[in-house]
Design a protein around this motif. Structure first.
Motif, PDB file in Angstrom:
ATOM      1  N   GLN A   1      -6.076   0.167   1.037  1.00  0.00           N
ATOM      2  CA  GLN A   1      -7.235   0.938   0.629  1.00  0.00           C
ATOM      3  C   GLN A   1      -7.038   1.559  -0.762  1.00  0.00           C
ATOM      4  O   GLN A   1      -7.949   1.546  -1.590  1.00  0.00           O
ATOM      5  CB  GLN A   1      -7.513   2.048   1.651  1.00  0.00           C
TER       6      GLN A   1
ATOM      7  N   GLY B   1     -10.754   5.844   5.262  1.00  0.00           N
ATOM      8  CA  GLY B   1     -10.353   4.936   6.328  1.00  0.00           C
ATOM      9  C   GLY B   1      -8.908   5.056   6.737  1.00  0.00           C
ATOM     10  O   GLY B   1      -8.408   4.211   7.468  1.00  0.00           O
TER      11      GLY B   1
ATOM     12  N   HIS C   1     -17.155   3.108   0.551  1.00  0.00           N
ATOM     13  CA  HIS C   1     -16.577   2.395   1.694  1.00  0.00           C
ATOM     14  C   HIS C   1     -17.597   1.454   2.343  1.00  0.00           C
ATOM     15  O   HIS C   1     -17.226   0.380   2.841  1.00  0.00           O
ATOM     16  CB  HIS C   1     -16.060   3.397   2.730  1.00  0.00           C
TER      17      HIS C   1
ATOM     18  N   VAL D   1     -14.596  -1.965  -0.751  1.00  0.00           N
ATOM     19  CA  VAL D   1     -14.238  -0.795  -1.551  1.00  0.00           C
ATOM     20  C   VAL D   1     -14.068  -1.134  -3.025  1.00  0.00           C
ATOM     21  O   VAL D   1     -14.544  -0.409  -3.903  1.00  0.00           O
ATOM     22  CB  VAL D   1     -12.956  -0.139  -0.985  1.00  0.00           C
TER      23      VAL D   1
END
Length: 374
Positions: A151, A139, A353, A359
């Motif tokens: 992330q 991402g 994802h 996540v």
């Protein structure tokens, strides 16, 4: 003199195969022309390829397996020269595929092999007794550094062993590696305060070819604990050059992007076992990403096993981690472990994802599924 045996699948009719094999051997090496003085002809013939064997293999269907021996006069560990010699002109032939290169020991010893290999990477992530879990920072493309940090934080809290930059994450303004590497490492350190674990962050090395060594040194100076290279976008010699630089002292992950054009055809190109297995290990890859046999872009199961075998068989070089990639989801984890054994890195990108809890939850589910996949 060093020696290489090249093994080809020739899918033409077996009629006139002896003549074709001889033309392959001379056309790739030393073919004196008619007007050359006799003494010079004899000197040239000393370096001519020699047909070793011509056999049939029912597993390939019609055609022949031809083995040609090449003397390596220059005796240097130089993949561009070796590949030009053994397949350069033949790459224009529609019915000849290079299956393998068998190197004499004195030549193998002149290639570096992995710096860390399987055992070294296991030491870095402190995981034994199971496959390693890897996910991808998918991402991050087009997103801000803050988004990338979040992330990386989620992956780290999820317990992932290895977090890899997407192979398409290049040097754009939104995530230049001067910012990306510190942000990723900061997220990992933050999560480690709670989890006690430090995943390995694999930084995608990109840029112009002649700048790569300097960029690699800069990334390592910023703290990059591992690098990834799209090897065949740059050339296998670039991988070897990075591996042999004493200042580039971190694991190198080799990505197989672009190799489909060379490996997909059964009648033409270069076999995956050689291109993604043997040669990348010899050139210095510590781990190799290649198409898994489970997805639509995958290689067939037999060839995937041959890639794995080339990376992990016991030789004088350290073993390299196979990373079958694409087409793997939570339902496939047990199959991957069964097919590839304990010494494999299982790569889940999209499945982590897309996980319903995000996540972090996807990472935890990944580790749980991996631990239960016995």
């Amino acid at each position: 003199m060093a020696q290489i045996n090249a093994v080809y699948y020739v899918s033409d009719s077996n009629e006139f195969i002896e003549e074709k094999a001889e033309k392959m051997a001379t056309g790739l090496t030393a073919k004196p022309w008619q007007e050359m003085p006799e003494a010079e002809k004899q000197e040239s013939f000393a370096y001519k390829g020699k047909v070793v064997s011509i056999n049939e293999d029912p597993s390939y269907g019609e055609g022949s397996i031809v083995t040609i021996s090449f003397p390596v006069a220059y005796e240097v560990p130089d993949f561009p020269s070796i590949l030009t010699t053994t397949y350069g002109r033949l790459s224009y032939e529609p019915n000849v595929k290079l299956l393998d290169l068998q190197f004499s020991n004195d030549l193998v010893e002149r290639f570096p092999g992995p710096l860390y290999g399987i055992e070294g990477i296991r030491d870095l992530v402190e995981v034994e007794g199971r496959p390693l879990a890897m996910s991808v920072a998918k991402g991050a493309i087009g997103r801000s550094i803050d988004s990338f940090h979040e992330q990386m934080l989620a992956h780290s809290y999820g317990g992932i062993d290895i977090i890899q930059d997407d192979e398409r994450l290049f040097e754009h303004n939104w995530t230049p590696y001067e910012q990306r590497v510190p942000a990723g490492l900061a997220a990992i350190a933050e999560a480690a305060e709670r989890t006690g674990r430090t995943p390995l962050y694999v930084v995608n090395l990109t840029g112009k070819t002649f700048e790569l060594k300097e960029r690699a040194r800069e990334a390592i100076g910023l703290g990059a604990p591992a690098l990834m290279l799209n090897v065949y976008a740059y050339g296998i010699d670039v991988l070897q050059g990075l591996r042999e630089d004493p200042e580039i002292d971190v694991p190198i992950f080799a990505h197989s992007s672009l190799t489909g054009m060379m490996t997909r055809s059964k009648q033409h190109g270069i076999a995956s076992r050689l291109l993604l297995g043997k040669l990348l290990r010899m050139a210095g890859a510590d781990a190799v990403l290649f198409p898994s046999p489970y997805g639509r872009i995958g290689i067939n199961p037999e060839e995937a096993q041959r890639v794995k075998d080339q990376l992990t068989m016991t030789t004088q070089m350290k073993r390299a981690f196979p990373i079958p990639s694409a087409g793997i989801d939570f339902q496939t984890i047990a199959t991957v472990r069964q097919d590839f054994g304990e010494d494999v890195i299982i790569n889940l990108g999209g499945s982590v994802h897309r996980y319903k809890g995000g996540v972090e939850a996807g990472g935890k589910a990944f580790i749980e599924a991996l631990n239960n996949a016995n």
